[in-house]
Structures are given as C-alpha cells and as structure tokens.
Design an enzyme around this catalytic site. Structure first.
Site, PDB file in Angstrom:
ATOM      1  N   GLU A  48     -51.301  72.478  16.839  1.00 41.40           N
ATOM      2  CA  GLU A  48     -51.615  73.047  15.532  1.00 41.40           C
ATOM      3  C   GLU A  48     -50.354  73.763  15.046  1.00 41.40           C
ATOM      4  OE1 GLU A  48     -54.887  75.803  15.450  1.00 41.40           O
ATOM      5  OE2 GLU A  48     -54.645  76.123  13.294  1.00 41.40           O
ATOM      6  N   ARG A 274     -55.105  74.673  31.921  1.00 43.04           N
ATOM      7  CA  ARG A 274     -53.919  75.104  31.194  1.00 43.04           C
ATOM      8  C   ARG A 274     -52.977  75.863  32.124  1.00 43.04           C
ATOM      9  NH1 ARG A 274     -55.550  76.678  26.205  1.00 43.04           N
ATOM     10  NH2 ARG A 274     -53.782  78.040  25.846  1.00 43.04           N
ATOM     11  N   LYS A 284     -51.055  81.531  21.617  1.00 47.22           N
ATOM     12  CA  LYS A 284     -50.324  81.650  20.353  1.00 47.22           C
ATOM     13  C   LYS A 284     -50.701  82.915  19.616  1.00 47.22           C
ATOM     14  CE  LYS A 284     -50.376  77.224  19.159  1.00 47.22           C
ATOM     15  NZ  LYS A 284     -50.686  76.200  18.179  1.00 47.22           N
TER      16      LYS A 284
HETATM   17  P1  ATP Z   1     -53.223  78.659  22.098  1.00 44.06           P
HETATM   18  O1  ATP Z   1     -54.471  78.926  22.853  1.00 44.06           O
HETATM   19  O2  ATP Z   1     -52.000  79.225  22.707  1.00 44.06           O
HETATM   20  O3  ATP Z   1     -53.328  78.946  20.636  1.00 44.06           O
HETATM   21  P2  ATP Z   1     -53.770  75.967  21.545  1.00 44.06           P
HETATM   22  O4  ATP Z   1     -54.400  75.132  22.558  1.00 44.06           O
HETATM   23  O5  ATP Z   1     -54.624  76.448  20.440  1.00 44.06           O
HETATM   24  O6  ATP Z   1     -52.978  77.110  22.251  1.00 44.06           O
HETATM   25  P3  ATP Z   1     -52.462  73.850  20.231  1.00 44.06           P
HETATM   26  O7  ATP Z   1     -51.308  73.854  19.295  1.00 44.06           O
HETATM   27  O8  ATP Z   1     -53.772  73.446  19.710  1.00 44.06           O
HETATM   28  O9  ATP Z   1     -52.529  75.283  20.884  1.00 44.06           O
HETATM   29  O10 ATP Z   1     -52.095  73.008  21.528  1.00 44.06           O
HETATM   30  C1  ATP Z   1     -51.620  71.689  21.494  1.00 44.06           C
HETATM   31  C2  ATP Z   1     -51.868  71.049  22.820  1.00 44.06           C
HETATM   32  O11 ATP Z   1     -51.232  71.779  23.865  1.00 44.06           O
HETATM   33  C3  ATP Z   1     -53.353  71.029  23.143  1.00 44.06           C
HETATM   34  O12 ATP Z   1     -53.685  69.750  23.649  1.00 44.06           O
HETATM   35  C4  ATP Z   1     -53.508  72.101  24.162  1.00 44.06           C
HETATM   36  O13 ATP Z   1     -54.546  71.832  25.043  1.00 44.06           O
HETATM   37  C5  ATP Z   1     -52.155  72.102  24.874  1.00 44.06           C
HETATM   38  N1  ATP Z   1     -51.869  73.427  25.424  1.00 44.06           N
HETATM   39  C6  ATP Z   1     -51.820  74.602  24.763  1.00 44.06           C
HETATM   40  N2  ATP Z   1     -51.598  75.625  25.612  1.00 44.06           N
HETATM   41  C7  ATP Z   1     -51.497  75.087  26.850  1.00 44.06           C
HETATM   42  C8  ATP Z   1     -51.276  75.622  28.157  1.00 44.06           C
HETATM   43  N3  ATP Z   1     -51.109  76.920  28.367  1.00 44.06           N
HETATM   44  N4  ATP Z   1     -51.232  74.752  29.197  1.00 44.06           N
HETATM   45  C9  ATP Z   1     -51.382  73.440  29.002  1.00 44.06           C
HETATM   46  N5  ATP Z   1     -51.596  72.870  27.808  1.00 44.06           N
HETATM   47  C10 ATP Z   1     -51.659  73.682  26.734  1.00 44.06           C
HETATM   48 MG    MG Z   2     -55.759  74.611  19.492  1.00 38.41          MG
END
Ligand code: ATP
Ligand code: MG
Length: 568
Positions: A48, A274, A284
């Site tokens: 995102e 994760r 984030k």
């Molecule tokens: P956050 O919780 O930090 O906002 P998010 O999952 O909302 O992270 P996205 O931009 O939606 O952030 O993530 C893009 C991809 O990266 C998704 O498939 C997500 O599952 C993966 N991702 C995000 N954070 C991690 C992490 N700590 N470890 C592994 N994969 C991750």
């Molecule tokens: Mg997300």
C-alpha cells in the site's frame, strides 16, 4: 542522481553458490506444478503506497520475486491503493526504487488496484444482482454493535433484506456522490453468525469523497481491501497469493468473493509469518509516527529499519537478500535478533570492502626525530587477505592523528596500544615510542610527542625488541577533515511495539557525531561495494549530507557483534 553517494551494487559471493531455499510455500508450488494444476507461476508484491518499505517488506519481496525467479515465473508489483486519504505518489516512487535496488524486476508495468476500479464496481453490482450484497444505512457504531463478538453471533441489519432493485439504485446513488461519508456502505451478504468475524457481512464498498493519486476525482466510492485484493489477483492471473498470517481468517472471504463472481481464475492465498526485528518497529503506522513527530530525520534516516534507511546506512542489496534467505519462511511467529541482520552486512563487507584509515576522536602525535617538512609516501594493502584488491599510497610526515583512546599515560600489559615510554606500531608504517604529552586546561591529552625507529618500515626492530600493539593513524599534513555518525539501536527495549507508548522507549543516544580525519581523497573514490572498513573502527559509507569540504561517513556496523553481550 540523489542516490549518487550511496547506491552500491550487491556483491555477495557466498549467496551465489548457495542452494535455492526450501519452505512450505515452495513445497506447495512444487506440488501444484507436478500435479499440473499450474504450468506457470505468477506471484505479486502488493504494497500500500502509504509509507516507505521496511525490512519486513523485504522478506515478502524476496519471497515473491524469488519464487518467480527460481520457477521462471513472473511477479507483479501492484500498488494496493484503495485508501486515497493516506496514500501518495512519493510513496509509489520510493517503493519502485527500493524494489529495483534490491535487484528485482516486476513483470511489465507496475500495476494498481485502482486500475481495476471499473471492474471491481461491476463485480459489486453483480453481487447485488445475485442478492449477495446490500446497501446498509446503519450508523457505523450501530453496525459495529450488531457484528457481535467472538462468543456471540451478530444480528442481521434491518437493510439486509432490501430488494435487489432498491440496492442497485442506492448503490448507483452512492456512486454518483449523493451520500456523505459514513452515511451508507455496501455489504456482502454472507453470515452474521459465522465464527469468522470477517464473514459477518463485511463492508465491501464505502463512500469516500477524496482525490486519488491515480484516478483523480473519478470516484467517490472506494472498494475495501478484502474485496479488492482477491479480485485484483484473479484479474492478473496470480496463482499463489502470499500474505502474512493476520489474513488467515480473511482467506474465507477471499475465496467467497472469487466463488461468487463470474471470473475465470482461482488464485489461492497462503499465509506466512511476518518478520519482527528486535529493538525496532516494523509497522508502517509506527514508522509514520517516528517520521511525523521528528523522532528521526525522515524515512531514510540511517536508524530506520526502512530499505531507504538501510541503504543510507550502508547496507548492500546482497546483504538484505541474504538476510531474508537466512531467516527463511514459516508460519511461526518470531522475533529475529538484530545481530542476524548485522552479520549479513558484516560478512559482505568483510569480504568486499577495501580497508582504509580514519581517526574518529583525534589527538596529535608529533614525531620529534622526523625532519620538519619531510614527507614520504607509504604503500598500504587494500585488503589483508585479498591481493586482487591492490594497494594504495598514503602520506606520512612529522605529525599524524591517532585515536585519543589509543593512548594512555600508564597502563597494564593488557593495553596493547600506545603508553608513555612504550612502543607501538603505526599500521602500515613505523614503530614509535611515546616520550611526553601536552594537555589542555581540562587535563585531556591533546598531543603526544614521540620518536620513531626509521628501521621498522615493514619489518620488526633489528635488535629483536617485541612490539605487540598496532594502532591506526592518519597523516596530519594530508588528512581530510570528516564527520562520522555512529548509530546505536533506536529503542532501548527488544520489543518496543509491546510498550504502552512505544516512543517512550526511544534510545536518546542512538546517534553520536564525531569530528575527525580520513586519508586524503577517500570520499572521492567510493569503492564498488559502497563502503570501507576503517581499520579497527568499523564499516563506513559516505552519507548524502557530505559537502566538498567535509565528507560525512555513516557507520554501517562495527567490526564485531556487540549485541550478544547487551543482555548482561
Ligand atoms: P504494516 O502493518 O507495516 O502497515 P502492511 O502489511 O499493511 O504493513 P503493506 O504495504 O500492505 O503493509 O504490505 C505489502 C506486503 O508486504 C504485504 O503482502 C504484507 O503482508 C507484506 N509485509 C508487510 N510487513 C511485513 C513483515 N513485517 N514481514 C513480512 N511481510 C510483510
Ligand atoms: Mg496492508
């Protein structure tokens, strides 16, 4: 161009010779290929664009793009951009840059969920027509109340049985901008008693009067993540949709949407755990807070666990990819030690970074028996055990800088550096003996006067004297003034996210600035790997804050693991 100072090519020899990783997802793929379910693998990385990528995203990037590489499949980069209020084109650009810097190439153009808004809208209409979605005018808190809890089923909304015609016209009015935000939403009609909360008639479209970075003012209704993601996967022909464990329950909704719309593709979702990293935060929301509240100097602050921060800190792409390989992919929740990450960059730079000398906390050493005005050029190897890295010339003259901590007026035998009336070797140069000191008004030593033994260049003293200690130095006549930024962990506790207020756990001493000296011309000659080992002090790279007069060096990592003893 902005990246001029700190782009480096990953260059990890050990990574190249290692085998492909194996994990439960790759086992599923192997099975799907051998059973003939798929003949080509398609994955996607779906960030995102509401922040910079962090090391957790690197795990997902290496998994998705790594699978595409190893199975000669393809991986899409898809911006999951359904929340225009929080998203921005700056983030779109930084994400593209970071993925490329890590060494990965997405298939074709970058994609956007917003590319599919027309199709998503049509699928929503299809659900309404099938009696599987309805417009709900309940207030948000009422809707929340009626969802029930994990122990109690929810209650049906009074709008749940609205007829198809009315729902179609109300959704059309929503789409035309006739309702305010929060006034109504489109819900899937699934099961208010489902043990999975996400199946209790989830909202799939909401009203949002917001400008979108891709679609401008075309829409005032936006699809929700759970509705958007699965359909976007299906439109793109994704075979394996890999996401983190918190979406485990949502897999039911993912499958429900795909089953109930007329689309000819059945992507499958698989979840993995994760990455959590000690002494930092990887969400984030929290990273945004660190930036917005100025706890750090921006997204690329070298203390940040963002890809941009790690790059500026001096991490190579190869070291980050290697880290992702070492941590592996499982379904187990875990907290990885910072020393795991640091070991990867240390291994890379130990093999590939040329050596140089820098004095971070200088005092002057005056060699009294070295003729004033005389200079010479000495030759120093660039790497102690890799001759192919060649040698360099370094200046030597009557005055040199040494580290304040490398001199003591008196010390026991354990201190193998310079002591009054004792000898030490200046690295790549001569043996010197300290005779007397000069101090400032606070009693700190500012200058050490010594004599050198001219017959010790590249050899031991002729009379068999043993000189054990070796210290680094920089020639004062030619030295370049430099700033050094030394970093420590950003938080004082291993799991700041568990604190009531994580910013209270910020380490106030995470940045230490030093002013010292480096060998002449160093910063103008950045090695391919982007960093040097400054002998005895650590691995350093040039920071973008450098000026022509004064280079700024970031310490990427120290020479040894200092995390291990932290718990003591
Ligand atoms: P956050 O919780 O930090 O906002 P998010 O999952 O909302 O992270 P996205 O931009 O939606 O952030 O993530 C893009 C991809 O990266 C998704 O498939 C997500 O599952 C993966 N991702 C995000 N954070 C991690 C992490 N700590 N470890 C592994 N994969 C991750
Ligand atoms: Mg997300």
């Amino acid at each position: 161009e902005i990246l001029k100072y700190y782009v480096h090519k990953g260059n990890m020899r050990m990574a190249e010779t290692e085998h492909r990783p194996t994990n439960f997802i790759r086992q599923i793929i192997d099975k799907d290929l051998s059973s003939g379910l798929h003949d080509a693998i398609k994955t996607r990385f779906p960030p995102e664009p509401n922040g910079f990528l962090h090391i957790g995203h690197a795990k997902s990037i290496c998994l998705n793009f790594g699978i595409a590489q190893d199975y000669t499949g393809t991986c899409n980069l898809r911006f999951d951009d359904t929340n225009p209020a929080k998203e921005d084109i700056t983030f779109v650009n930084s994400i593209k840059e970071d993925v490329q810097w890590l060494g990965f190439t997405w298939d074709g153009e970058a994609r956007y969920s917003s590319n599919y808004f027309d199709q998503l809208h049509a699928y929503a209409v299809e659900l309404i027509e099938k009696g599987l979605a309805y417009v709900d005018f309940s207030a948000q808190d009422v809707m929340r109340e009626m969802r029930g809890t994990l122990k109690e089923p929810g209650q049906n909304s009074p709008y749940r049985d609205t007829d198809v015609e009315t729902n179609l016209s109300e959704f059309a009015k929503m789409t035309a901008g006739e309702y305010k935000e929060g006034e109504c939403s489109l819900r899937a009609k699934i099961d208010m008693a489902s043990p999975f909360m996400c199946m209790r008639d989830p909202v799939i479209y909401r009203v949002k009067h917001a400008h979108h970075h891709q679609t401008g003012d075309k829409w005032c209704v936006y699809p929700m993540y759970d509705f958007t993601h699965c359909i976007s996967d299906a439109i793109e022909g994704i075979t394996h949709s890999l996401c983190t464990l918190e979406f485990q329950d949502n897999r039911r909704l993912y499958d429900w949407v795909i089953e109930n719309i007329s689309i000819d593709c059945t992507p499958r979702q698989y979840e993995f755990s994760r990455l959590n990293l000690e002494y930092t935060v990887l969400s984030k929301r929290r990273l945004i807070q660190l930036v917005d509240e100025n706890h750090v100097h921006g997204w690329d602050d070298p203390r940040m666990p963002t890809i941009a921060g790690l790059r500026r800190r001096g991490y190579t792409p190869g070291s980050i990819v290697e880290f992702c390989k070492r941590i592996g992919v499982t379904k187990m929740d875990n907290m990885v030690e910072m020393s795991m990450l640091e070991a990867c960059i240390r291994d890379d730079l130990n093999a590939n970074a040329p050596r140089a000398m820098a004095v971070l906390d200088p005092i002057k050493l005056v060699i009294e028996n070295y003729e004033e005005g005389q200079t010479e050029t000495l030759v120093a190897p660039n790497h102690p055990n890799d001759e192919s890295m060649g040698t360099r010339n370094i200046g030597f003259s009557r005055e040199v800088y040494i580290e304040a901590e490398d001199f003591r007026e008196s010390a026991n035998k354990k201190f193998k550096r310079l002591v009054l009336d004792k000898e030490v070797r200046l690295r790549n140069a001569y043996v010197v003996k300290a005779n007397r000191v000069e101090k400032d008004e606070n009693g700190n030593v500012t200058t050490v006067y010594c004599t050198y033994d001219p017959d010790t260049l590249g050899k031991d003293p002729a009379d068999g004297r043993k000189v054990k200690g070796v210290i680094h130095w920089v020639d004062a006549a030619t030295a370049q003034a430099a700033e050094f930024r030394l970093y420590d962990r950003l938080f004082n506790v291993p799991n700041p996210a568990a604190e009531e207020n994580f910013t209270d756990a910020i380490n106030p001493d995470s940045l230490e600035v030093k002013h010292g000296w480096v060998e002449a011309g160093l910063a103008d000659n950045v090695p391919e790997v982007g960093a040097w080992q400054f002998e005895r002090t650590g691995y350093f790279c040039v920071d973008k804050d450098s000026t022509d007069d004064k280079p700024v060096f970031n310490r990427t990592v120290g020479l040894r693991d200092t995390w291990a003893k932290m718990g003591e």
